[in-house]
Design an enzyme around this catalytic site. Structure first.
Site, mmCIF file in Angstrom:
data_model
loop_
_atom_site.group_PDB
_atom_site.id
_atom_site.type_symbol
_atom_site.label_atom_id
_atom_site.label_comp_id
_atom_site.label_asym_id
_atom_site.label_seq_id
_atom_site.Cartn_x
_atom_site.Cartn_y
_atom_site.Cartn_z
ATOM 1 N N ARG A 102 56.846 -78.553 -14.596
ATOM 2 C CA ARG A 102 57.460 -77.686 -15.620
ATOM 3 C C ARG A 102 58.071 -76.445 -14.965
ATOM 4 O O ARG A 102 59.276 -76.312 -14.861
ATOM 5 C CB ARG A 102 56.411 -77.308 -16.690
ATOM 6 C CG ARG A 102 57.022 -76.765 -17.985
ATOM 7 C CD ARG A 102 57.356 -75.286 -17.959
ATOM 8 N NE ARG A 102 56.200 -74.449 -17.671
ATOM 9 C CZ ARG A 102 56.310 -73.161 -17.340
ATOM 10 N NH1 ARG A 102 57.502 -72.572 -17.265
ATOM 11 N NH2 ARG A 102 55.233 -72.449 -17.048
ATOM 12 N N ASP A 103 57.247 -75.545 -14.480
ATOM 13 C CA ASP A 103 57.734 -74.282 -13.907
ATOM 14 C C ASP A 103 58.573 -74.545 -12.667
ATOM 15 O O ASP A 103 59.542 -73.826 -12.391
ATOM 16 C CB ASP A 103 56.519 -73.401 -13.568
ATOM 17 C CG ASP A 103 56.895 -71.974 -13.219
ATOM 18 O OD1 ASP A 103 58.045 -71.575 -13.464
ATOM 19 O OD2 ASP A 103 56.029 -71.250 -12.699
ATOM 20 N N CYS A 163 62.123 -68.074 -8.097
ATOM 21 C CA CYS A 163 62.206 -66.974 -9.043
ATOM 22 C C CYS A 163 63.671 -66.587 -9.161
ATOM 23 O O CYS A 163 64.314 -66.287 -8.162
ATOM 24 C CB CYS A 163 61.383 -65.790 -8.563
ATOM 25 S SG CYS A 163 61.609 -64.342 -9.614
ATOM 26 N N ASN A 199 56.825 -70.498 -6.588
ATOM 27 C CA ASN A 199 55.399 -70.574 -6.841
ATOM 28 C C ASN A 199 54.598 -70.812 -5.564
ATOM 29 O O ASN A 199 55.081 -71.412 -4.605
ATOM 30 C CB ASN A 199 55.128 -71.747 -7.774
ATOM 31 C CG ASN A 199 55.591 -71.463 -9.184
ATOM 32 O OD1 ASN A 199 54.978 -70.667 -9.888
ATOM 33 N ND2 ASN A 199 56.680 -72.103 -9.583
ATOM 34 N N HIS A 243 48.457 -66.749 -11.465
ATOM 35 C CA HIS A 243 49.728 -67.450 -11.234
ATOM 36 C C HIS A 243 50.566 -66.575 -10.295
ATOM 37 O O HIS A 243 51.232 -65.646 -10.737
ATOM 38 C CB HIS A 243 50.414 -67.640 -12.592
ATOM 39 C CG HIS A 243 51.677 -68.432 -12.545
ATOM 40 N ND1 HIS A 243 51.786 -69.690 -13.112
ATOM 41 C CD2 HIS A 243 52.895 -68.167 -12.011
ATOM 42 C CE1 HIS A 243 53.015 -70.152 -12.938
ATOM 43 N NE2 HIS A 243 53.701 -69.249 -12.268
ATOM 44 N N HIS A 280 53.378 -65.861 -7.209
ATOM 45 C CA HIS A 280 54.602 -66.325 -6.549
ATOM 46 C C HIS A 280 54.605 -65.830 -5.111
ATOM 47 O O HIS A 280 54.054 -64.785 -4.802
ATOM 48 C CB HIS A 280 55.838 -65.827 -7.307
ATOM 49 C CG HIS A 280 56.138 -66.648 -8.523
ATOM 50 N ND1 HIS A 280 57.337 -67.269 -8.731
ATOM 51 C CD2 HIS A 280 55.368 -66.989 -9.581
ATOM 52 C CE1 HIS A 280 57.309 -67.940 -9.878
ATOM 53 N NE2 HIS A 280 56.127 -67.778 -10.428
#
Lengths: 306, 306
Positions: A21-22, A246, A255, A213, A215
């Site tokens: 997803r991300d 990002c 990520n 979460h 990055h």
């Protein structure tokens, strides 16, 4: 390889895998639905127990995930929890209609990002989430609340801890079962992480409800994760192969790579259930489909040796 | 940006910058002597107080640093300590003749690497270093002992902690002022780091004499550094821009990037004296000379924004 294990750390960590997803929502290459389905099957086969599958956002905003309705039914035999992101009640309707049992909403700790990403104030976005969370809970679904920009914001700079705590509490008060604290632009450092976790605890939020979460924009994701583990956090978001990026730091990686995380957890003797070789093979396979190498250092090192 | 600071960490860290030696000796591109001199001047101008300058090894083994005799005199006005690596008495003679006041020897914690890198057993290499260290000390020089393969070895696997402690003690017993523990292939994880440091303390080695030297092959370097700082270590080796690589994992990155380290230390409120913007500009400049981008995530993120 047997190495001395660490003390004072949780014996087990649940990895919340966000690559499908991300990760994919930030990739430029269009990925066919069947490839996404195979990716998710392979992630679960590698031992990941929570694999965020897709987002029921309007296709206009995230065209990469416009196939959520086609993808989700292909996952019925996946032996993992499959949370999906829903931006609003319309998205929730679509997710519940397909049988989703875990949903996630995506909030912001800063007004600027709320305005740019959600086109609302923070208060307005919480008001929008209220019926989403209530109806999801009424339908028996587990609800995760993402909170982005918990450490720094590209427009506002460092984000005050009390402001993050306030919004985090508000998300939990809506009924979210768990919270994922996002360092969306990757600027956090370990002291800041532990300070935020401590203040959340002081405000009555149990560590068990908090996921992290991070990055890797500035190479800090794994150190920050270690700091969170030392605080007792047992839910860590990561993206297979480091997929995704990002949008506010285009040249940088996105990520935390699941493989880099698993390497550390394996070394620390912390159980994840993940087979690192199978996961690495999956990320190499996906990287081939995307036409570019994985940014994960562990993937590169292990696949070079193969 | 002001963020909450961490407690229980040292207030100040000395970065032992290795880019000009450990970094450049692993680069394929030939770097002119004047460029090396400018690089070292710029590193010191960015606030680095210890800049390892070159190696007085036989040019046949490390052709990249064959210009040590030409380079070192160009550095007389550099406002930093300038340690140099010497493999043996001949190298020491060359270094002392040029006025070097800090030297380093390079040992191995494993027999296989000692055989391959030094063409000797561990005991034979220690015997070779004995007169080097004694004569350096007699000449008033500060002596650093590098100990490589302290965690894993590509041929032997995990390296037993007692074996590392034994060799570390032997290096210190020769008269080395400080020790640099090297994770040459980048496989260490934080628990292993703290276990080794604890056993060294138990064997009578003060933490103040120990530096750490991590490679980022599996993305673990900064987490391992954090674990070492939490143990009280205040000397950390790093390479500007992440220069260099490990010959045993060709596709992977090499040393911990100084910028990624400084980002974390700045965030933790730990003083280094380094100006991150000036250091990043130096690494970008050096990367242009080498014709490839820096692998440092902080360098990439900051230089993209410029």
């Amino acid at each position: 390889m047997t190495v001395p294990s660490a003390t004072g750390l949780p014996p087990r960590v649940r990895i919340h895998e966000v690559g499908a997803r991300d990760g994919l929502q930030n990739e430029k290459t269009a990925v066919p639905t069947e490839v996404k389905a195979e990716f998710i099957h392979r992630l679960a086969a590698a031992g990941l127990t929570t694999v965020e599958a897709t987002s029921f956002v309007h296709p206009k905003w995230v065209p990469q995930l416009a196939d959520a309705e086609q993808l989700f039914p292909l996952l019925s035999d996946v032996p993992a929890e499959l949370p999906v992101l829903v931006p609003n009640e319309r998205g929730l309707d679509r997710a519940l209609a397909l049988g989703a049992t875990r949903i996630a909403v995506f909030g912001s700790a800063t007004e600027t990002f709320a305005a740019r990403n959600l086109n609302r104030t923070v208060a307005e976005s919480l008001a929008m989430f209220e019926p989403v969370v209530a109806r999801a809970k009424a339908a028996g679904a587990h609800v995760r609340g993402y909170l982005s920009m918990c450490f720094g914001d590209p427009w506002e700079g460092a984000v005050p801890v009390p402001q993050v705590v306030r919004t985090a509490k508000a998300l939990l008060d809506l009924g979210c079962d768990e919270l994922s604290l996002g360092d969306t632009i990757g600027v956090a450092t370990p002291g800041h992480v532990q300070a935020l976790l401590g203040e959340l605890n002081a405000a009555g939020v149990a560590t068990g409800r908090i996921g992290v979460h991070f990055h890797d924009t500035y190479g800090q994701a794994l150190s920050n994760t270690l700091a969170a583990l030392q605080h007792g956090v047992t839910t860590v978001d990561a993206s297979a192969g480091g997929l995704g990026g990002c949008p506010y730091a285009k040249s940088a990686t996105g990520n935390l790579a699941t493989e880099d995380l698993v390497w550390m957890l394996d070394g620390l003797g912390i159980e994840t259930g993940v087979d690192l070789a199978a996961l690495t093979a999956t990320s190499v396979w996906m990287a081939e489909r995307l036409g570019r190498p994985s940014p994960s250092r562990t993937v590169r090192a292990l696949s070079h040796k193969e």
